[in-house]
Design a protein around this motif. Structure first.
Motif, PDB file in Angstrom:
ATOM      1  N   GLY A  27      -0.244  -8.294 -17.558  1.00 35.41           N
ATOM      2  CA  GLY A  27      -0.020  -6.568 -18.107  1.00 35.41           C
ATOM      3  C   GLY A  27      -0.756  -6.095 -18.650  1.00 35.41           C
ATOM      4  O   GLY A  27      -1.966  -5.456 -18.527  1.00 35.41           O
ATOM      5  N   CYS A  28      -0.635  -4.679 -19.667  1.00 36.36           N
ATOM      6  CA  CYS A  28      -1.313  -3.386 -19.723  1.00 36.36           C
ATOM      7  C   CYS A  28      -2.812  -3.792 -20.523  1.00 36.36           C
ATOM      8  O   CYS A  28      -2.697  -5.156 -21.231  1.00 36.36           O
ATOM      9  N   GLN A  29      -3.670  -2.714 -20.547  1.00 34.52           N
ATOM     10  CA  GLN A  29      -4.500  -2.749 -21.492  1.00 34.52           C
ATOM     11  C   GLN A  29      -4.445  -3.515 -23.502  1.00 34.52           C
ATOM     12  O   GLN A  29      -4.617  -3.524 -23.658  1.00 34.52           O
ATOM     13  N   MET A  30      -2.497  -2.731 -23.752  1.00 32.68           N
ATOM     14  CA  MET A  30      -2.838  -3.237 -24.798  1.00 32.68           C
ATOM     15  C   MET A  30      -2.557  -4.960 -25.269  1.00 32.68           C
ATOM     16  O   MET A  30      -2.546  -5.272 -26.130  1.00 32.68           O
ATOM     17  N   ASN A  31      -1.799  -5.336 -23.610  1.00 33.86           N
ATOM     18  CA  ASN A  31      -1.743  -6.477 -24.136  1.00 33.86           C
ATOM     19  C   ASN A  31      -3.459  -7.532 -24.109  1.00 33.86           C
ATOM     20  O   ASN A  31      -3.567  -8.671 -25.245  1.00 33.86           O
ATOM     21  N   VAL A  32      -4.235  -6.897 -23.653  1.00 32.32           N
ATOM     22  CA  VAL A  32      -5.359  -7.346 -24.057  1.00 32.32           C
ATOM     23  C   VAL A  32      -5.865  -7.361 -24.820  1.00 32.32           C
ATOM     24  O   VAL A  32      -6.564  -8.012 -26.120  1.00 32.32           O
ATOM     25  N   TYR A  33      -6.094  -6.612 -25.916  1.00 28.29           N
ATOM     26  CA  TYR A  33      -6.074  -6.036 -27.081  1.00 28.29           C
ATOM     27  C   TYR A  33      -5.221  -6.625 -28.209  1.00 28.29           C
ATOM     28  O   TYR A  33      -6.223  -7.476 -28.731  1.00 28.29           O
ATOM     29  N   ARG A  37      -6.685  -9.452 -30.316  1.00 26.43           N
ATOM     30  CA  ARG A  37      -6.750  -9.702 -32.200  1.00 26.43           C
ATOM     31  C   ARG A  37      -5.633 -11.247 -32.073  1.00 26.43           C
ATOM     32  O   ARG A  37      -5.728 -11.586 -33.970  1.00 26.43           O
ATOM     33  N   MET A  38      -4.871 -11.994 -32.090  1.00 24.28           N
ATOM     34  CA  MET A  38      -4.078 -13.046 -31.723  1.00 24.28           C
ATOM     35  C   MET A  38      -5.265 -13.895 -32.279  1.00 24.28           C
ATOM     36  O   MET A  38      -5.796 -14.945 -32.830  1.00 24.28           O
ATOM     37  N   ALA A  39      -6.533 -14.029 -30.852  1.00 18.37           N
ATOM     38  CA  ALA A  39      -7.760 -15.048 -31.209  1.00 18.37           C
ATOM     39  C   ALA A  39      -8.527 -14.690 -32.515  1.00 18.37           C
ATOM     40  O   ALA A  39      -8.734 -15.731 -33.442  1.00 18.37           O
ATOM     41  N   ASP A  40      -8.786 -13.429 -32.876  1.00 19.27           N
ATOM     42  CA  ASP A  40      -9.249 -13.483 -34.493  1.00 19.27           C
ATOM     43  C   ASP A  40      -8.382 -13.570 -35.229  1.00 19.27           C
ATOM     44  O   ASP A  40      -8.995 -14.065 -36.198  1.00 19.27           O
ATOM     45  N   VAL A  41      -6.885 -13.662 -35.342  1.00 20.58           N
ATOM     46  CA  VAL A  41      -6.245 -13.991 -36.327  1.00 20.58           C
ATOM     47  C   VAL A  41      -5.988 -15.885 -36.740  1.00 20.58           C
ATOM     48  O   VAL A  41      -5.931 -16.276 -37.481  1.00 20.58           O
ATOM     49  N   LEU A  42      -5.848 -16.239 -35.425  1.00 22.53           N
ATOM     50  CA  LEU A  42      -6.281 -17.665 -35.380  1.00 22.53           C
ATOM     51  C   LEU A  42      -7.580 -18.425 -35.982  1.00 22.53           C
ATOM     52  O   LEU A  42      -7.283 -19.728 -36.082  1.00 22.53           O
ATOM     53  N   ARG A  43      -8.734 -17.860 -35.566  1.00 21.26           N
ATOM     54  CA  ARG A  43     -10.441 -17.780 -35.702  1.00 21.26           C
ATOM     55  C   ARG A  43     -10.287 -19.309 -36.846  1.00 21.26           C
ATOM     56  O   ARG A  43     -11.150 -19.782 -37.269  1.00 21.26           O
TER      57      ARG A  43
END
Length: 476
Positions: A27-33, A37-43
């Motif tokens: 999908g869109c760039q918002m999904n990329v963002y 952020r999901m990767a950030d919260v799981l790091r």
């Protein structure tokens, strides 16, 4: 919108044996963002990225619900993941006598919000279903998943709760890589176009406070980002709280961001014609940091179809906005979105769309056949256009749009453009970057210039990209 795939890069700073995370984004760039952020919260939980699902302990499909094919691709991908999960569980049981090493599968995003129960029913391999306003709860959900499968978390959370949970003080700095980054400033939609599911999957319009955006943008620049694209379903409807507590506008936000040292380029997407305010149009003539590129969807050139779409504007209003912004920034590149074959569209309506395209003369555009989305008013309209008719119209529209895009790129030949180099090319030493007009530009012997803005003389242009030579070795 364009489908994008990949997993965000996460620094491997979690110890010698990190758990492995794979995120596939549609999908869109918002999904990329959101994926970043999901990767950030799981790091902080020890998850580092991997490039393939085969290597992953945790797989997330971040989904889009705009078109039917995008949703079906998710179910197809889930079937493949189930095979991987079954093989992982079997191998783990054989080797260890237990299945503790099984893959965790989550579906996030708009399909998750709209079809959560259906996903859990159709694909038992899915462990988590997480709506777009709830991904900050992933750490807690993983703990629950260890005890019992099958929790659906929807989007019935205020967006501010998500963003409050995603501050760097809570989860550390964003795991960005490269000189460009997306930054969500607005979510949701109050427009209720009859073909669109966004108001139902992302919720009502909500804007982040200016102070929070400035903090995140400043942190991005400190990590080497030189270009930021502001994101929102209706980003130019932004009205977040300003320093004085009163609602700001996107133009005032852009002026504030322009004051961040080291932020050289600023873009925003996606906009609605009715929200192109006078101060935002003026900002394009006032701010050098604001790139000469505007993505402004119109969807159709026919007044009757725009009314059926509930777009709340006509072709004349749209064209007036284009004229006003070109008056303050004559070199601006205009991009758009189009839907052909909308219910009730006649040959005359389609000719009106072609006429509008010729009048605007787009630098780039995205065009699609209408796809009925369950639960939207357009899906229940009686006069559905046959696929064969819609497909033929799409081909004609795309031929015109591609002709315009090729001509715009060819018009850059002989010019010198500042190019922000973002990544390596396929050939040794090759570098690829973006012009101010968002064109892809590649040069030879430029790999050492990644992250820098360099003057490039454009030597050739095709439909999709430009090629040039470096004429300024010293970075801007």
């Amino acid at each position: 919108m364009i489908e994008t795939q990949g997993s965000p890069s996460v620094a491997d700073d979690t110890g010698p044996a990190p758990k492995r995370l794979f995120i596939k984004t549609y999908g869109c760039q918002m999904n990329v963002y959101d994926s970043e952020r999901m990767a950030d919260v799981l790091r902080p939980l020890g998850y580092a990225s991997t490039d393939t699902a085969e290597d992953a302990d945790f797989v997330i499909l971040n989904t889009c619900h705009i078109r039917e094919k995008a949703a079906e691709k998710v179910y197809s991908e889930l079937g493949k993941l189930r095979e991987l999960k079954d093989a992982r569980t079997t191998n783990s049981t054989t080797a260890r006598g237990s299945s503790t090493n099984s893959m965790i599968i989550a579906v996030a995003g708009c399909v998750a919000q709209a079809e959560g129960e259906e996903i859990m029913r159709r694909q038992p391999a899915v462990d988590l279903v997480v709506g777009p306003q709830a991904y900050h709860q992933l750490p807690e959900l993983l703990t629950r998943t260890a005890r019992a499968r099958g929790e659906r978390i929807g989007a019935d959370f205020a967006p501010n709760a998500k963003f409050d949970a995603m501050t760097s003080e809570r989860i550390g700095p964003r795991g960005v890589k490269g000189p460009t980054a997306f930054l969500t400033v607005q979510e949701g939609c109050d427009k209720f176009c009859t073909f669109c599911v966004v108001p139902y999957t992302r919720g009502a319009e909500w804007s982040r406070p200016v102070a929070d955006i400035l903090t995140e943008a400043g942190a991005l620049v400190e990590r080497g980002v030189r270009e930021i694209t502001l994101l929102g379903q209706n980003v130019n409807a932004y009205n977040g709280a300003g320093p004085d507590g009163d609602p700001s506008t996107l133009a005032r936000l852009a002026h504030a961001l322009a004051g961040i040292p080291g932020l050289d380029r600023l873009r925003y997407t996606t906009s609605h014609p009715n929200d192109m305010s006078a101060d935002l149009i003026a900002a394009h003539g006032e701010l050098d940091v604001l790139m000469p590129y505007l993505h402004l969807p119109v969807q159709s050139g026919a007044d009757r179809i725009l009314r059926l779409m509930n777009r709340k504007h006509g072709p004349k209003t749209y064209l007036d906005v284009i004229d006003r912004i070109r008056a303050v920034r004559p070199d601006i590149a205009i991009s758009g979105d189009f839907i052909v074959g909308f219910p009730g569209e006649t040959d005359r309506d389609f000719q009106d769309t072609l006429a509008l395209v010729r009048q605007v003369n787009y630098a780039s555009a995205f065009s699609f056949m209408y796809s009925p989305r369950p639960g939207t008013p357009a899906a229940a309209m009686a006069t559905q256009v046959p696929d064969a008719v819609a497909r033929e119209r799409l081909h004609r529209l795309q031929a015109l749009l591609f002709e315009q895009q090729t001509a715009f790129n060819a018009s850059q030949v002989g010019k010198t453009l500042p190019v922000l180099f973002e990544r390596k090319g396929r050939s040794p030493g090759q570098a690829i970057g973006r012009s101010p007009y968002l064109q892809s530009v590649h040069v030879e012997n430029g790999e050492h210039l990644l992250g820098q803005i360099v003057a490039v003389e454009i030597e050739s242009g095709t439909q999709n990209s430009l090629a040039g030579r470096i004429i300024q070795q010293k970075a801007a």
